[in-house]
Design an enzyme around this catalytic site. Sequence first.
Site, PDB file in Angstrom:
ATOM      1  CB  ALA A 225      -0.878  -0.013   1.245  1.00 53.09           C
TER       2      ALA A 225
ATOM      3  N   GLY B  12       0.629  -5.200   0.579  1.00 50.61           N
ATOM      4  CA  GLY B  12      -0.557  -5.249  -0.282  1.00 50.61           C
ATOM      5  C   GLY B  12      -0.265  -5.868  -1.640  1.00 50.61           C
TER       6      GLY B  12
ATOM      7  CD  GLU C 152      -2.392  -7.877   2.503  1.00 50.30           C
ATOM      8  OE1 GLU C 152      -2.061  -6.712   2.200  1.00 50.30           O
ATOM      9  OE2 GLU C 152      -3.012  -8.151   3.541  1.00 50.30           O
TER      10      GLU C 152
ATOM     11  CD  GLU D 235       1.585  -5.855   5.470  1.00 49.39           C
ATOM     12  OE1 GLU D 235       2.391  -6.736   5.827  1.00 49.39           O
ATOM     13  OE2 GLU D 235       0.890  -5.947   4.443  1.00 49.39           O
TER      14      GLU D 235
HETATM   15  N1  COA Z   1       4.528   3.279  -0.354  1.00 54.13           N
HETATM   16  C1  COA Z   1       4.929   4.484  -0.828  1.00 54.13           C
HETATM   17  N2  COA Z   1       6.098   4.664  -1.450  1.00 54.13           N
HETATM   18  C2  COA Z   1       6.891   3.609  -1.612  1.00 54.13           C
HETATM   19  C3  COA Z   1       6.543   2.331  -1.154  1.00 54.13           C
HETATM   20  C4  COA Z   1       5.300   2.192  -0.505  1.00 54.13           C
HETATM   21  N3  COA Z   1       4.858   0.996  -0.052  1.00 54.13           N
HETATM   22  N4  COA Z   1       7.550   1.469  -1.442  1.00 54.13           N
HETATM   23  C5  COA Z   1       8.486   2.191  -2.081  1.00 54.13           C
HETATM   24  N5  COA Z   1       8.095   3.479  -2.191  1.00 54.13           N
HETATM   25  C6  COA Z   1       8.815   4.588  -2.820  1.00 54.13           C
HETATM   26  C7  COA Z   1       9.979   5.084  -1.968  1.00 54.13           C
HETATM   27  O1  COA Z   1       9.518   5.975  -0.970  1.00 54.13           O
HETATM   28  C8  COA Z   1      10.814   5.762  -3.015  1.00 54.13           C
HETATM   29  O2  COA Z   1      10.220   6.992  -3.333  1.00 54.13           O
HETATM   30  P1  COA Z   1      11.161   8.340  -3.528  1.00 54.13           P
HETATM   31  O3  COA Z   1      12.079   7.991  -4.663  1.00 54.13           O
HETATM   32  O4  COA Z   1      10.176   9.416  -3.853  1.00 54.13           O
HETATM   33  O5  COA Z   1      11.883   8.507  -2.233  1.00 54.13           O
HETATM   34  C9  COA Z   1      10.644   4.857  -4.233  1.00 54.13           C
HETATM   35  O6  COA Z   1       9.419   4.141  -4.016  1.00 54.13           O
HETATM   36  C10 COA Z   1      11.759   3.860  -4.416  1.00 54.13           C
HETATM   37  O7  COA Z   1      11.879   3.112  -3.220  1.00 54.13           O
HETATM   38  P2  COA Z   1      13.249   2.967  -2.386  1.00 54.13           P
HETATM   39  O8  COA Z   1      12.890   2.678  -0.959  1.00 54.13           O
HETATM   40  O9  COA Z   1      14.134   4.126  -2.643  1.00 54.13           O
HETATM   41  O10 COA Z   1      13.854   1.675  -3.080  1.00 54.13           O
HETATM   42  P3  COA Z   1      14.873   0.628  -2.424  1.00 54.13           P
HETATM   43  O11 COA Z   1      15.337  -0.250  -3.534  1.00 54.13           O
HETATM   44  O12 COA Z   1      15.896   1.324  -1.612  1.00 54.13           O
HETATM   45  O13 COA Z   1      13.980  -0.261  -1.411  1.00 54.13           O
HETATM   46  C11 COA Z   1      12.039  -1.516  -0.730  1.00 54.13           C
HETATM   47  C12 COA Z   1      12.955  -1.069  -1.898  1.00 54.13           C
HETATM   48  C13 COA Z   1      10.881  -2.302  -1.332  1.00 54.13           C
HETATM   49  C14 COA Z   1      12.843  -2.441   0.214  1.00 54.13           C
HETATM   50  C15 COA Z   1      11.538  -0.278   0.054  1.00 54.13           C
HETATM   51  O14 COA Z   1      11.017   0.664  -0.886  1.00 54.13           O
HETATM   52  C16 COA Z   1      10.454  -0.572   1.050  1.00 54.13           C
HETATM   53  O15 COA Z   1      10.720  -1.089   2.121  1.00 54.13           O
HETATM   54  N6  COA Z   1       9.184  -0.228   0.715  1.00 54.13           N
HETATM   55  C17 COA Z   1       8.057  -0.372   1.611  1.00 54.13           C
HETATM   56  C18 COA Z   1       7.566  -1.789   1.641  1.00 54.13           C
HETATM   57  C19 COA Z   1       6.433  -1.929   2.662  1.00 54.13           C
HETATM   58  O16 COA Z   1       6.613  -1.727   3.844  1.00 54.13           O
HETATM   59  N7  COA Z   1       5.236  -2.297   2.166  1.00 54.13           N
HETATM   60  C20 COA Z   1       4.083  -2.510   2.995  1.00 54.13           C
HETATM   61  C21 COA Z   1       3.269  -1.272   3.084  1.00 54.13           C
HETATM   62  S1  COA Z   1       1.889  -1.472   4.190  1.00 54.13           S
END
Ligand code: COA
Length: 258
Positions: free
Chosen positions: A65, A109, A112, A132
């Site tokens: 999400a 999500g 999911e 999460e």
């Molecule tokens: N919601 C909103 N933005 C998200 C996102 C999410 N779930 N997942 C990634 N993004 C965004 C980042 O904020 C970043 O945006 P920016 O460039 O404007 O700063 C962009 O996507 C790229 O992500 P980044 O974190 O820089 O890539 P990474 O390769 O370093 O890491 C992940 C990848 C997947 C490990 C990391 O993005 C992450 O942990 N995301 C969240 C996953 C999560 O917790 N999902 C469950 C949500 S309830």
Amino acid sequence: MSEAVLMEREGRVAILTINRPDKLNALNQQVRDDMMAHLSAIENDDEIGAVVVTGAGEKSFVAGADIGEFEGRSPFDQRQAMASPRVFDVLATFPKPVIAMINGFCLGGGCELALSCDIRVASDKARFGQPEINLGLIPGGGGTQRLPRQVGLGHAMRLILGGGMIRADEAKEIGLVEIVCPANELREKTMELAQGIASKSPLTLRVAKEALRASQRMAVEEGILYERDLFCLCFSSEDKAEGVEAFLAKRPATWKGK
Ligand code: COA
């Protein structure tokens, strides 16, 4: 409609691509609304026999999400955002087969969403998880219910309580995905599967899905009786008459979906 979800057609298969690659295809309200609109159109389109759901770019299927939308939200706002019908449930009860083509991060999500599809095909570069817990949350798109049914309670506990990521080969080992292939073959392999399914009778596919999905909510004895009734119902279809006649005449069947 916005460009948050793109739709293409290849033969009888519709491909829905969640298109926010700069945000790793995180699910925001626009994506959810567009998914619902596309699915509604697909449901009513007789020319489409199966659906593939994927994410834009090489890095991510869906990274969960959109976390930005959670900030400052009251429980009432969140409840409103999660009002039915929800895309997860629409996918899980969709009358046509839906395949998740998992091209990268498949988290929260996103995992999911994949669990709500009928079959999951993943690139060997994909990563899976329910992170999460790291945000002080629990899965809210059906993960606590669909994940244990898919992989068993122990693996679901490990993924949801631990909040870590697993690789595609391990996801296959625990039954979270059905097929893993090299990233450069993902589209070809997925489309081969989707086109094969989409070439069957749409009516019979719908009945088969209904029987299979019933296995997730019914006791075995009850489900076996339900299957028998659906099997007998097939005897009323033109496609059953055609399928049997074509087999006996040693010719390919032509389906009408009736
Ligand atoms: N919601 C909103 N933005 C998200 C996102 C999410 N779930 N997942 C990634 N993004 C965004 C980042 O904020 C970043 O945006 P920016 O460039 O404007 O700063 C962009 O996507 C790229 O992500 P980044 O974190 O820089 O890539 P990474 O390769 O370093 O890491 C992940 C990848 C997947 C490990 C990391 O993005 C992450 O942990 N995301 C969240 C996953 C999560 O917790 N999902 C469950 C949500 S309830």
